[in-house]
Design a protein around this motif. Structure first.
Motif, PDB file in Angstrom:
ATOM      1  N   GLY A  36       3.098   2.689  10.875  1.00  0.00           N
ATOM      2  CA  GLY A  36       2.554   2.623   9.522  1.00  0.00           C
ATOM      3  C   GLY A  36       1.907   3.908   9.051  1.00  0.00           C
ATOM      4  N   GLN A  37       1.884   4.936   9.932  1.00  0.00           N
ATOM      5  CA  GLN A  37       1.221   6.213   9.608  1.00  0.00           C
ATOM      6  C   GLN A  37      -0.195   5.957   9.111  1.00  0.00           C
ATOM      7  N   GLU A  38      -0.939   5.218   9.921  1.00  0.00           N
ATOM      8  CA  GLU A  38      -2.291   4.810   9.547  1.00  0.00           C
ATOM      9  C   GLU A  38      -3.316   5.866   9.938  1.00  0.00           C
ATOM     10  N   TYR A  39      -3.344   6.918   9.113  1.00  0.00           N
ATOM     11  CA  TYR A  39      -4.293   8.010   9.281  1.00  0.00           C
ATOM     12  C   TYR A  39      -4.876   8.338   7.913  1.00  0.00           C
ATOM     13  N   GLY A  40      -6.147   8.688   7.877  1.00  0.00           N
ATOM     14  CA  GLY A  40      -6.779   9.029   6.607  1.00  0.00           C
ATOM     15  C   GLY A  40      -6.048  10.165   5.916  1.00  0.00           C
ATOM     16  N   ALA A  41      -5.793  10.013   4.604  1.00  0.00           N
ATOM     17  CA  ALA A  41      -5.041  11.023   3.856  1.00  0.00           C
ATOM     18  C   ALA A  41      -5.778  12.353   3.804  1.00  0.00           C
ATOM     19  N   THR A  42      -7.093  12.325   3.764  1.00  0.00           N
ATOM     20  CA  THR A  42      -7.885  13.550   3.661  1.00  0.00           C
ATOM     21  C   THR A  42      -8.368  14.021   5.025  1.00  0.00           C
ATOM     22  N   THR A  43      -8.908  13.085   5.828  1.00  0.00           N
ATOM     23  CA  THR A  43      -9.529  13.464   7.098  1.00  0.00           C
ATOM     24  C   THR A  43      -8.570  13.419   8.279  1.00  0.00           C
ATOM     25  N   GLY A  44      -7.467  12.678   8.146  1.00  0.00           N
ATOM     26  CA  GLY A  44      -6.564  12.493   9.273  1.00  0.00           C
ATOM     27  C   GLY A  44      -7.102  11.524  10.310  1.00  0.00           C
ATOM     28  N   ARG A  45      -8.201  10.879   9.989  1.00  0.00           N
ATOM     29  CA  ARG A  45      -8.853   9.966  10.923  1.00  0.00           C
ATOM     30  C   ARG A  45      -7.969   8.738  11.189  1.00  0.00           C
ATOM     31  N   PRO A  46      -7.742   8.380  12.461  1.00  0.00           N
ATOM     32  CA  PRO A  46      -6.897   7.218  12.750  1.00  0.00           C
ATOM     33  C   PRO A  46      -7.568   5.917  12.329  1.00  0.00           C
ATOM     34  N   ARG A  47      -6.784   5.033  11.727  1.00  0.00           N
ATOM     35  CA  ARG A  47      -7.296   3.723  11.339  1.00  0.00           C
ATOM     36  C   ARG A  47      -7.104   2.743  12.492  1.00  0.00           C
ATOM     37  N   ARG A  48      -8.034   1.828  12.635  1.00  0.00           N
ATOM     38  CA  ARG A  48      -7.897   0.744  13.594  1.00  0.00           C
ATOM     39  C   ARG A  48      -6.926  -0.281  13.002  1.00  0.00           C
ATOM     40  N   CYS A  49      -6.085  -0.865  13.833  1.00  0.00           N
ATOM     41  CA  CYS A  49      -5.046  -1.771  13.344  1.00  0.00           C
ATOM     42  C   CYS A  49      -5.161  -3.141  13.997  1.00  0.00           C
ATOM     43  N   GLY A  50      -4.846  -4.172  13.227  1.00  0.00           N
ATOM     44  CA  GLY A  50      -4.902  -5.534  13.747  1.00  0.00           C
ATOM     45  C   GLY A  50      -3.978  -6.453  12.973  1.00  0.00           C
ATOM     46  N   TRP A  51      -3.911  -7.693  13.425  1.00  0.00           N
ATOM     47  CA  TRP A  51      -3.109  -8.703  12.740  1.00  0.00           C
ATOM     48  C   TRP A  51      -3.743  -9.076  11.409  1.00  0.00           C
ATOM     49  N   ALA A  52      -2.955  -9.681  10.550  1.00  0.00           N
ATOM     50  CA  ALA A  52      -3.467 -10.170   9.266  1.00  0.00           C
ATOM     51  C   ALA A  52      -4.569 -11.194   9.523  1.00  0.00           C
ATOM     52  N   ASP A  53      -5.571 -11.185   8.658  1.00  0.00           N
ATOM     53  CA  ASP A  53      -6.731 -12.066   8.802  1.00  0.00           C
ATOM     54  C   ASP A  53      -6.835 -12.940   7.556  1.00  0.00           C
ATOM     55  N   ALA A  54      -6.312 -14.170   7.647  1.00  0.00           N
ATOM     56  CA  ALA A  54      -6.292 -15.062   6.482  1.00  0.00           C
ATOM     57  C   ALA A  54      -7.692 -15.517   6.076  1.00  0.00           C
ATOM     58  N   VAL A  55      -8.631 -15.520   7.015  1.00  0.00           N
ATOM     59  CA  VAL A  55     -10.010 -15.896   6.683  1.00  0.00           C
ATOM     60  C   VAL A  55     -10.613 -14.849   5.749  1.00  0.00           C
ATOM     61  N   ALA A  56     -10.497 -13.586   6.122  1.00  0.00           N
ATOM     62  CA  ALA A  56     -11.012 -12.500   5.288  1.00  0.00           C
ATOM     63  C   ALA A  56     -10.237 -12.380   3.980  1.00  0.00           C
ATOM     64  N   LEU A  57      -8.912 -12.586   4.045  1.00  0.00           N
ATOM     65  CA  LEU A  57      -8.082 -12.493   2.839  1.00  0.00           C
ATOM     66  C   LEU A  57      -8.473 -13.541   1.809  1.00  0.00           C
ATOM     67  N   ARG A  58      -8.649 -14.778   2.269  1.00  0.00           N
ATOM     68  CA  ARG A  58      -9.010 -15.852   1.341  1.00  0.00           C
ATOM     69  C   ARG A  58     -10.374 -15.579   0.704  1.00  0.00           C
ATOM     70  N   TYR A  59     -11.304 -15.043   1.498  1.00  0.00           N
ATOM     71  CA  TYR A  59     -12.623 -14.683   0.978  1.00  0.00           C
ATOM     72  C   TYR A  59     -12.497 -13.595  -0.092  1.00  0.00           C
ATOM     73  N   ALA A  60     -11.679 -12.567   0.187  1.00  0.00           N
ATOM     74  CA  ALA A  60     -11.480 -11.478  -0.782  1.00  0.00           C
ATOM     75  C   ALA A  60     -10.847 -11.995  -2.071  1.00  0.00           C
ATOM     76  N   VAL A  61      -9.900 -12.921  -1.943  1.00  0.00           N
ATOM     77  CA  VAL A  61      -9.258 -13.511  -3.122  1.00  0.00           C
ATOM     78  C   VAL A  61     -10.282 -14.253  -3.976  1.00  0.00           C
ATOM     79  N   GLN A  62     -11.158 -15.016  -3.326  1.00  0.00           N
ATOM     80  CA  GLN A  62     -12.161 -15.792  -4.054  1.00  0.00           C
ATOM     81  C   GLN A  62     -13.192 -14.890  -4.723  1.00  0.00           C
TER      82      GLN A  62
END
Length: 200
Positions: free
Chosen positions: A69-95
């Motif tokens: 996924g090329q998960e690195y910060g566009a400016t800093t190049g900092r690697p992003r932590r990666c994980g599975w989709a989180d439906a609990v957090a997603l539903r909260y964000a939607v609400q």
């Protein structure tokens, strides 16, 4: 519109307020002018920096997802932590954001995953909950309860309609849609404009 943006070169900026309320304050327009809220998410979850991340993958799987996924910060190049989709957090964000529809990005990053998981609940202090905790310590101790899906093991970047996607990819998207209780209106299967599928 999203379709007018080359997703591979657009300079994303997330240092400001990234919820729906940030649109009016950041753009200097009245909240009354916002007619629809489109929730943009990845087909998996990422996080920058420290802090709780219930669905974070172990190093070997996380690194593989990061590279695909090329998960690195566009400016800093900092690697992003990666994980599975989180439906609990997603539903909260939607609400919280009053999301009307979803745009799921980077589905193609999961193309070679033999199994895909989605957190459907957390286990905190021995109890299972589907509610996102308001307490940071509770979130830090949360163990994800997963639902598993078979991967599709095929290239999705050539898909231009939902029916072009493999059946297992469609099932995965249908599940995310049902857990969030809002429709998916766009799916990206690559970084180029032509690789964004409009679902309606």
């Amino acid at each position: 519109s999203l379709l007018d943006i080359d997703l591979g070169t657009y300079p994303y900026v997330t240092s400001s307020n990234s919820d729906a309320c940030g649109v009016s304050s950041g753009a200097g327009v009245s909240p009354k002018r916002v007619g629809m809220v489109l929730g943009v998410l990845k087909a998996y979850t990422t996080r920058v920096g420290g802090g709780p991340f219930p669905t974070e993958l172990p190093a070997d799987l996380g690194n593989r997802l990061r590279e695909r996924g090329q998960e690195y910060g566009a400016t800093t190049g900092r690697p992003r932590r990666c994980g599975w989709a989180d439906a609990v957090a997603l539903r909260y964000a939607v609400q919280v954001n009053g999301v009307d529809a979803l745009a799921v990005m980077k589905l193609d990053v999961l193309d070679d995953s033999p199994e895909i998981r989605v957190a459907v609940a957390y286990r905190i202090g021995g109890k299972e909950t589907t509610h996102f905790p308001g307490d940071l310590q509770a979130l830090a101790s949360a163990e994800p309860v997963y639902e598993s899906f078979p991967g599709w093991n095929s290239v999705t970047s050539e898909a231009r309609t939902m029916s072009d996607l493999p059946a297992n990819a469609r099932r995965y998207l249908d599940f995310l849609q049902s857990r969030c209780a809002v429709p998916i209106s766009m799916v990206s299967v690559g970084a180029r404009r032509k690789e964004v599928i409009r679902c309606s």
